[in-house]
Design a protein around this motif. Structure first.
Motif, PDB file in Angstrom:
ATOM      1  N   PRO A 208       0.818  -1.222   0.000  1.00 14.31           N
ATOM      2  CA  PRO A 208       0.000   0.000   0.000  1.00 14.31           C
ATOM      3  C   PRO A 208       0.850   1.269   0.000  1.00 14.31           C
ATOM      4  N   TYR A 209       2.019   1.196   0.629  1.00 12.74           N
ATOM      5  CA  TYR A 209       2.900   2.358   0.701  1.00 12.74           C
ATOM      6  C   TYR A 209       3.988   2.351  -0.381  1.00 12.74           C
ATOM      7  N   LEU A 210       4.051   1.305  -1.208  1.00 17.39           N
ATOM      8  CA  LEU A 210       5.137   1.174  -2.177  1.00 17.39           C
ATOM      9  C   LEU A 210       4.623   0.443  -3.417  1.00 17.39           C
ATOM     10  N   PRO A 211       3.962   1.166  -4.324  1.00 16.30           N
ATOM     11  CA  PRO A 211       3.275   0.494  -5.438  1.00 16.30           C
ATOM     12  C   PRO A 211       4.202  -0.172  -6.448  1.00 16.30           C
ATOM     13  N   THR A 212       5.336   0.450  -6.775  1.00  9.55           N
ATOM     14  CA  THR A 212       6.250  -0.119  -7.774  1.00  9.55           C
ATOM     15  C   THR A 212       7.683  -0.024  -7.254  1.00  9.55           C
ATOM     16  N   PRO A 213       8.090  -0.960  -6.390  1.00  6.01           N
ATOM     17  CA  PRO A 213       9.387  -0.839  -5.713  1.00  6.01           C
ATOM     18  C   PRO A 213      10.581  -0.716  -6.641  1.00  6.01           C
ATOM     19  N   GLU A 214      10.609  -1.512  -7.720  1.00  2.00           N
ATOM     20  CA  GLU A 214      11.760  -1.475  -8.609  1.00  2.00           C
ATOM     21  C   GLU A 214      11.931  -0.099  -9.248  1.00  2.00           C
ATOM     22  N   LYS A 215      10.830   0.521  -9.649  1.00  2.00           N
ATOM     23  CA  LYS A 215      10.900   1.840 -10.280  1.00  2.00           C
ATOM     24  C   LYS A 215      11.270   2.915  -9.261  1.00  2.00           C
ATOM     25  N   VAL A 216      10.722   2.799  -8.057  1.00  8.66           N
ATOM     26  CA  VAL A 216      11.074   3.758  -7.010  1.00  8.66           C
ATOM     27  C   VAL A 216      12.560   3.651  -6.682  1.00  8.66           C
ATOM     28  N   TYR A 217      13.047   2.416  -6.568  1.00 11.69           N
ATOM     29  CA  TYR A 217      14.484   2.233  -6.324  1.00 11.69           C
ATOM     30  C   TYR A 217      15.314   2.883  -7.428  1.00 11.69           C
ATOM     31  N   ALA A 218      14.962   2.627  -8.670  1.00 12.49           N
ATOM     32  CA  ALA A 218      15.761   3.138  -9.787  1.00 12.49           C
ATOM     33  C   ALA A 218      15.858   4.655  -9.746  1.00 12.49           C
ATOM     34  N   GLU A 219      14.751   5.323  -9.438  1.00 11.44           N
ATOM     35  CA  GLU A 219      14.768   6.789  -9.373  1.00 11.44           C
ATOM     36  C   GLU A 219      15.577   7.276  -8.172  1.00 11.44           C
ATOM     37  N   LEU A 220      15.401   6.639  -7.020  1.00 10.89           N
ATOM     38  CA  LEU A 220      16.172   7.034  -5.836  1.00 10.89           C
ATOM     39  C   LEU A 220      17.665   6.820  -6.069  1.00 10.89           C
ATOM     40  N   SER A 221      18.015   5.691  -6.665  1.00  9.02           N
ATOM     41  CA  SER A 221      19.415   5.398  -6.930  1.00  9.02           C
ATOM     42  C   SER A 221      20.010   6.435  -7.890  1.00  9.02           C
TER      43      SER A 221
END
Length: 555
Positions: free
Chosen positions: A406-419
């Motif tokens: 619920p708090y993290l809909p697309t983890p891989e994409k969020v990681y890529a942007e944060l990285s």
């Protein structure tokens, strides 16, 4: 992102609960159960309801598994003493019909519902309540290390091996229908905390037969007890089968309350958002949770119902101060300065998701309007890295695969942007992808080599302690955070009565956490469900207290 036209199709759910903030019982008995007498006998449940989930449960013993998908299922099977009113958010009678609090706030006496049995025929009574409380209190250190999903310590501070630190003191069966819980100090949110799935009542006979504290079973890489594969409670549904990609529940024919319309629930796991969407469009499932931005417009164009929950979770970038370079506050501040929260929210979260500057949501008493925020400034981040003496040390960044939260809909994409954002200011990032079912939670919440990780916290009751207490109330393996002053403040705030002094102390706590940056709060996400036309009503709840007896289906 959904267009303004799309948003008009959304049903907002749970707004009243969020607006009310903290509630408590102050020595008066609770209201009587509001079960009116129906004009005709209820019909026998006969419907099958297929619901799409984002992952398989990590275990079905709620005392040891606190992930969303596990709790979604155990809420149907087991019940606690205290429930949550869907309209007001206040504690409401469930297995306890009323309660009293002593003047010093250290003793609670509960009158229990009579005539209730567990699904295996074991009587529900005061002795059964104490078996459960004493079990949680006595969890040994080894078990807690094996199952980091235990919530007892987060709420009560310590177990029986450190009784002088624990808020829980004892459970006494006063009579078959009366139980007394004694605390070592006042805990203002005690009743709200009892609404957590972790404190649901399990059959003592089933706990013993299933060797609930012996984690000698393995399902999909998760260790658990035999009880955790076949839990037994007093709830409206009983455990049926747990397959490779689904869990089936059946109506509890001896249930004491309203059994609703549904005779069979099939929870079907789909790791990818598009697979959940397609299953709904194909009619394979009647609804699913964790709608993503990418699926939102497709659902609107196909005329599917979308139900949004009000935000009651926080998504964050975690940092582990057991990694030497992250002990330097300047370097942690550089992380905050590097992160462009607005871009992350615009790209990956549903519209109207709010930017987070602290870990307590805005509608909770104790939210600090003036919590310090460094903002997004890549040039200043580079200066802070230089001032902090960062020499390009490799930092492992853990992120989950094959899951939607619920708090993290697309983890891989969020990681890529944060990285990308962190690398742009000079951090040397080493990606460490971990499949959710391969113990991601355990790996990032335990001591280890994770420098950064992405995760979130979904609030389970309406009190500031539910957010800052579990995350920052004591040192843990997730953050390696040590601030005795904050620990002491959180402990004091928990025991203050509702009011200005308590709110101001939480303001101070939020400000101090924000200033020292043990983690970076990024968003208060809005989560959403998608439903087929067959569903007339779904009991959406900001705290995810969604029991399927309240699902209404077309005839």
């Amino acid at each position: 992102m959904p267009s303004s036209t799309s948003r008009r199709t959304v049903i907002k759910a749970g707004a009243v609960l969020m607006a009310l903030g903290v509630t408590s019982c102050t020595g008066m008995p609770s209201p009587s159960p509001t079960s009116g007498t129906p004009s005709s006998p209820p019909s026998e449940p006969g419907a099958t309801f297929n619901f799409g989930t984002a992952a398989q449960p990590l275990g079905l013993d709620p005392a040891l598994s606190n992930d969303v998908e596990s709790q979604r299922i155990t809420r149907q099977i087991l019940e606690g003493l205290v429930g949550v009113d869907q309209t007001t958010g206040k504690p409401t009678p469930l297995l306890a019909t009323e309660w009293n609090e002593s003047n010093d706030g250290r003793t609670y006496t509960f009158k229990l519902r009579t005539g209730v049995t567990f699904q295996d025929g074991t009587p529900f009574n005061a002795d059964a309540v104490c078996v459960n409380f004493n079990r949680w209190f006595a969890f040994p250190a080894e078990l807690r290390q094996q199952a980091p999903g235990s919530s007892f310590k987060d709420v009560f501070k310590a177990h029986s091996d450190e009784p002088e630190l624990s808020i829980f003191k004892s459970c006494t069966a006063v009579a078959a229908d009366t139980v007394q819980i004694d605390l070592t100090q006042r805990f203002t949110a005690f009743l709200q905390a009892l609404t957590l799935p972790a404190f649901a009542m399990a059959s003592p006979a089933a706990l013993a037969a299933g060797k609930a504290d012996v984690l000698d079973q393995n399902r999909g890489g998760q260790v658990m007890s035999a009880f955790a594969t076949n839990p037994v409670g007093t709830g409206p549904f009983t455990m049926g089968a747990w397959g490779s990609d689904s869990v089936t529940l059946a109506t509890n024919k001896r249930y004491w309350g309203d059994r609703g319309q549904i005779a069979t629930i099939n929870f079907r796991a789909y790791n990818h958002p598009q697979a959940r969407l397609q299953a709904l469009l194909d009619g394979t499932i009647d609804g699913y949770d964790a709608v993503t931005v990418g699926n939102f417009d497709q659902l609107v164009k196909r005329g599917k119902q979308i139900v949004q929950r009000d935000p009651f979770s926080v998504m964050y970038l975690g940092m582990n101060q057991d990694i030497p370079v992250l002990q330097n506050q300047k370097i942690r501040q550089a992380v905050e300065l590097a992160i462009d929260k607005d871009t992350l929210i615009r790209k990956f979260f549903i519209d109207n998701t709010a930017k987070a500057t602290q870990f307590v949501p805005p509608k909770i008493s104790g939210f600090n309007n003036d919590a310090p925020e460094l903002g997004h400034d890549p040039l200043k981040a580079k200066d802070y890295l230089k001032d902090g003496g960062y020499a390009g040390e490799e930092l492992k960044f853990y992120y989950p695969l094959n899951v939607t939260r619920p708090y993290l809909p697309t983890p891989e994409k969020v990681y890529a942007e944060l990285s990308r954002q962190l690398t742009a200011v000079g951090f040397n990032i080493r990606p460490v992808p971990v499949d959710w079912s391969d113990g991601y939670l355990r790996k990032v919440q335990s001591a280890g080599d994770h420098a950064f990780h992405i995760l979130g916290w979904n609030g389970s009751y309406s009190d500031a302690d539910n957010f800052v207490g579990p995350l920052f109330g004591q040192k843990n393996g997730e953050f390696g955070y040590q601030d005795p002053q904050v620990f002491s403040k959180i402990n004091r705030a928990r025991g203050l009565p509702d009011g200005k002094e308590r709110d101001e102390l939480y303001h101070s706590i939020n400000s101090q956490i924000a200033a020292t940056v043990p983690a970076v709060p990024i968003a208060f996400p809005i989560s959403a469900l998608a439903l087929s036309d067959r569903v007339l009503n779904y009991p959406a709840s900001p705290v995810l207290n969604e029991v399927f007896t309240k699902v209404q289906l077309k005839p």
